[in-house]
Design a protein around this motif. Structure first.
Motif, PDB file in Angstrom:
ATOM      1  N   UNK A  50      42.687 -30.151  48.415  1.00 54.64           N
ATOM      2  CA  UNK A  50      42.317 -28.984  47.611  1.00 54.64           C
ATOM      3  C   UNK A  50      41.908 -27.809  48.501  1.00 54.64           C
ATOM      4  N   UNK A  51      41.206 -28.104  49.610  1.00 50.58           N
ATOM      5  CA  UNK A  51      40.853 -27.036  50.550  1.00 50.58           C
ATOM      6  C   UNK A  51      42.112 -26.386  51.122  1.00 50.58           C
ATOM      7  N   UNK A  52      43.067 -27.213  51.558  1.00 48.55           N
ATOM      8  CA  UNK A  52      44.312 -26.681  52.119  1.00 48.55           C
ATOM      9  C   UNK A  52      45.093 -25.892  51.077  1.00 48.55           C
ATOM     10  N   UNK A  53      45.071 -26.360  49.840  1.00 52.04           N
ATOM     11  CA  UNK A  53      45.769 -25.639  48.769  1.00 52.04           C
ATOM     12  C   UNK A  53      45.136 -24.259  48.574  1.00 52.04           C
ATOM     13  N   UNK A  54      43.807 -24.217  48.537  1.00 54.36           N
ATOM     14  CA  UNK A  54      43.111 -22.942  48.338  1.00 54.36           C
ATOM     15  C   UNK A  54      43.337 -21.994  49.515  1.00 54.36           C
ATOM     16  N   UNK A  55      43.478 -22.541  50.709  1.00 56.31           N
ATOM     17  CA  UNK A  55      43.688 -21.714  51.899  1.00 56.31           C
ATOM     18  C   UNK A  55      45.128 -21.225  52.030  1.00 56.31           C
ATOM     19  N   UNK A  56      46.084 -22.097  51.722  1.00 63.04           N
ATOM     20  CA  UNK A  56      47.499 -21.765  51.949  1.00 63.04           C
ATOM     21  C   UNK A  56      48.214 -21.225  50.718  1.00 63.04           C
ATOM     22  N   UNK A  57      47.662 -21.489  49.540  1.00 61.36           N
ATOM     23  CA  UNK A  57      48.249 -21.023  48.283  1.00 61.36           C
ATOM     24  C   UNK A  57      47.144 -20.444  47.392  1.00 61.36           C
ATOM     25  N   UNK A  58      46.414 -19.445  47.867  1.00 66.62           N
ATOM     26  CA  UNK A  58      45.265 -18.944  47.106  1.00 66.62           C
ATOM     27  C   UNK A  58      45.622 -18.453  45.710  1.00 66.62           C
ATOM     28  N   UNK A  59      46.868 -17.995  45.549  1.00 64.43           N
ATOM     29  CA  UNK A  59      47.297 -17.496  44.239  1.00 64.43           C
ATOM     30  C   UNK A  59      47.392 -18.603  43.198  1.00 64.43           C
ATOM     31  N   UNK A 153      37.312 -21.973  56.441  1.00 65.51           N
ATOM     32  CA  UNK A 153      36.667 -22.054  55.127  1.00 65.51           C
ATOM     33  C   UNK A 153      36.166 -20.701  54.623  1.00 65.51           C
ATOM     34  N   UNK A 154      35.828 -19.808  55.514  1.00 64.06           N
ATOM     35  CA  UNK A 154      35.349 -18.483  55.096  1.00 64.06           C
ATOM     36  C   UNK A 154      36.438 -17.673  54.399  1.00 64.06           C
ATOM     37  N   UNK A 155      37.687 -18.132  54.504  1.00 66.49           N
ATOM     38  CA  UNK A 155      38.814 -17.435  53.868  1.00 66.49           C
ATOM     39  C   UNK A 155      39.008 -17.835  52.403  1.00 66.49           C
ATOM     40  N   UNK A 156      38.330 -18.881  51.952  1.00 68.18           N
ATOM     41  CA  UNK A 156      38.483 -19.324  50.557  1.00 68.18           C
ATOM     42  C   UNK A 156      37.869 -18.282  49.631  1.00 68.18           C
ATOM     43  N   UNK A 157      38.654 -17.820  48.688  1.00 61.41           N
ATOM     44  CA  UNK A 157      38.210 -16.780  47.763  1.00 61.41           C
ATOM     45  C   UNK A 157      37.966 -17.298  46.346  1.00 61.41           C
ATOM     46  N   UNK A 158      38.479 -18.468  46.033  1.00 65.49           N
ATOM     47  CA  UNK A 158      38.277 -19.023  44.688  1.00 65.49           C
ATOM     48  C   UNK A 158      36.806 -19.388  44.501  1.00 65.49           C
ATOM     49  N   UNK A 159      36.249 -19.142  43.313  1.00 64.04           N
ATOM     50  CA  UNK A 159      34.892 -19.636  43.042  1.00 64.04           C
ATOM     51  C   UNK A 159      34.856 -21.151  43.258  1.00 64.04           C
ATOM     52  N   UNK A 160      33.882 -21.605  44.050  1.00 57.42           N
ATOM     53  CA  UNK A 160      33.888 -22.999  44.495  1.00 57.42           C
ATOM     54  C   UNK A 160      32.598 -23.720  44.125  1.00 57.42           C
ATOM     55  N   UNK A 161      32.769 -24.904  43.538  1.00 55.32           N
ATOM     56  CA  UNK A 161      31.667 -25.805  43.224  1.00 55.32           C
ATOM     57  C   UNK A 161      31.823 -27.053  44.082  1.00 55.32           C
ATOM     58  N   UNK A 162      30.748 -27.441  44.738  1.00 61.60           N
ATOM     59  CA  UNK A 162      30.773 -28.626  45.596  1.00 61.60           C
ATOM     60  C   UNK A 162      29.849 -29.677  44.988  1.00 61.60           C
ATOM     61  N   UNK A 163      30.384 -30.874  44.778  1.00 61.32           N
ATOM     62  CA  UNK A 163      29.643 -31.991  44.187  1.00 61.32           C
ATOM     63  C   UNK A 163      29.552 -33.115  45.213  1.00 61.32           C
TER      64      UNK A 163
END
Length: 200
Positions: A50-59, A153-163
């Motif tokens: 999911x991290x890689x998806x958010x970083x490489x495919x943010x759209x 990780x600082x490049x992630x723009x999606x609102x993120x919840x960590x559990x």
């Protein structure tokens, strides 16, 4: 939910397994299903994907939930040597059921296992419906061992919840805090009495 290459009923492939490859598979599946954007939830290795998806495919990522996972590399906190020995034990002489039953204490707390025997038995039977081969498991472990997202990780723009479960022995809970500090505006929620399989 869907399975990675070699897991569940998904075919194994000859490509070298990487978390980036799993993210590419995820993006490809979304395209095939005509899902242009989604709320993405990943647990454990799925959280790495999911991290890689958010970083490489943010759209493609509307919101991101990372559960029981870490950033890999030198910034992550590893499981104890004892837990790693249990995880990496040679299962070639064991039955799939033996392996699944050995795995339960890595996923659930001792209290939960003792207090919910019917649920644990159901979990065992579900896992045995499509057990992962030793080859696929080792290739997934190699993908995890070469994963490192911390510097990005600082490049992630999606609102993120960590559990994260405070009693997680497989991916220690400190990893949740590391992710929360590195991802802009991330929210961290700890579950005091949960282990790695906290969604259960």
């Amino acid at each position: 939910m869907f399975d990675n290459r070699g897991a569940g009923r998904t075919d194994i492939s000859n490509k070298r397994y990487t978390i980036k490859l799993f993210a590419e598979d995820t993006a490809g599946l979304m395209d095939a299903l005509r899902i242009s954007r989604a709320h993405v939830f990943g647990i454990s290795m799925g959280g790495m994907t999911a991290q890689e998806l958010a970083l490489n495919y943010p759209e493609k990522v509307e919101k991101l939930v990372l559960c029981s996972t870490n950033c890999g590399g030198t910034k992550s906190v590893l499981a104890s040597a004892e837990v790693m020995r249990l995880l990496m034990a040679d299962g070639s002489a064991l039955s799939p059921e033996d392996i699944v039953r050995m795995t339960m204490p890595l996923l659930l707390t001792e209290d939960f296992i003792k207090g919910n025997p019917d649920f644990v038995e159901l979990e065992v039977q579900q896992m045995l419906r499509a057990p992962i081969s030793n080859e696929a498991f080792m290739r997934q472990v190699n993908a995890i061992m070469t994963f490192d997202s911390y510097s990005r990780l600082s490049q992630i723009r999606a609102p993120t919840l960590i559990l994260h479960g405070k009693r997680d022995i497989l991916v220690p809970p400190e990893n949740g805090s590391i992710l929360a500090k590195a991802i802009p505006n991330a929210k961290l929620v700890y579950f005091e009495n949960s282990a790695h399989g906290l969604i259960e």
